[in-house]
Enzyme design. Sequence first.
Site, mmCIF file in Angstrom:
data_model
loop_
_atom_site.group_PDB
_atom_site.id
_atom_site.type_symbol
_atom_site.label_atom_id
_atom_site.label_comp_id
_atom_site.label_asym_id
_atom_site.label_seq_id
_atom_site.Cartn_x
_atom_site.Cartn_y
_atom_site.Cartn_z
ATOM 1 N N LYS A 131 0.843 -1.206 0.000
ATOM 2 C CA LYS A 131 0.000 0.000 0.000
ATOM 3 C C LYS A 131 0.877 1.255 0.000
ATOM 4 C CE LYS A 131 -1.416 1.984 3.719
ATOM 5 N NZ LYS A 131 -2.025 2.385 5.005
ATOM 6 N N CYS A 212 -24.333 15.466 -1.662
ATOM 7 C CA CYS A 212 -25.222 14.554 -2.378
ATOM 8 C C CYS A 212 -26.443 15.303 -2.912
ATOM 9 C CB CYS A 212 -25.688 13.430 -1.450
ATOM 10 S SG CYS A 212 -24.411 12.224 -1.010
ATOM 11 N N CYS A 215 -25.568 17.513 -5.982
ATOM 12 C CA CYS A 215 -24.873 16.936 -7.134
ATOM 13 C C CYS A 215 -25.836 16.681 -8.294
ATOM 14 C CB CYS A 215 -24.136 15.667 -6.733
ATOM 15 S SG CYS A 215 -25.191 14.207 -6.634
#
Length: 249
Positions: A131, A212, A215
């Site tokens: 990672k 949200c 959008c």
Amino acid sequence: PANWRATWELIVELRADRTAVVDSMGTEAIAGESTKEERDFDALVSLMLSSQTKDTVNAATMKKLRAHGLSPRRLLDTPDERLDELIYACGFHNNKVKYLKATSRILLEQHGGRVPDTMDGLLALPGVGPKMALILLRVAFGKVEGISVDTHVHRICNQLGWAGPGGTKTPEQTRRAIEAWMPADIWAEVNLVLVGLGQEVQTEKSKLLRKCLACSDPAAALRLASVCGVKVEPEAKKAGLVLPPGLAL
């Protein structure tokens, strides 16, 4: 996965403001504050400190290390007790003192004090896993050799069904699963975009819900937030937000 592209584009839209903690305090942001000569090692140290450590704590610790002097030679010359004091706020700080010292020694003895620019070279450093290595290759050297998967990316990919029908148990399994189908041209973005979304899901729910609602597809975005673990209706009520009528979560 079905409709993954539409979901991905919606997430990218929600993350376009770049206001999550990772955007200002993650390794990429921290490395961006350095000169080119310092950046590679700064990014490496920041990533080594980041395991089990919040971005806010990591950024504050990096500030302390820079004030102390941050280079392989400087860290190697710093007594263990003093280095432990400087990074004490980080998770597993005792182990990280050993890793930082051993890595600094390897860089000086085998790489002329420079950070290696290959996956194999990075994975040979104590305390560096896939990672970290994948993020470092991208941030420091502009190389995209895979998708860096942390706990946020692992969790969200499983919630969205992107990690396969049976899901995955570990971030490394998730990395292999999503690299098998995700187009390579978006690999570089996946970590930062999904980590930021994961942080907002956990600690900035009202901000995420406002995004949200504003959008291009509020209903789909609110369903996405719900799938990712936000209890949309109670959180919206708490924040004084009005949800679209007839919303089916």
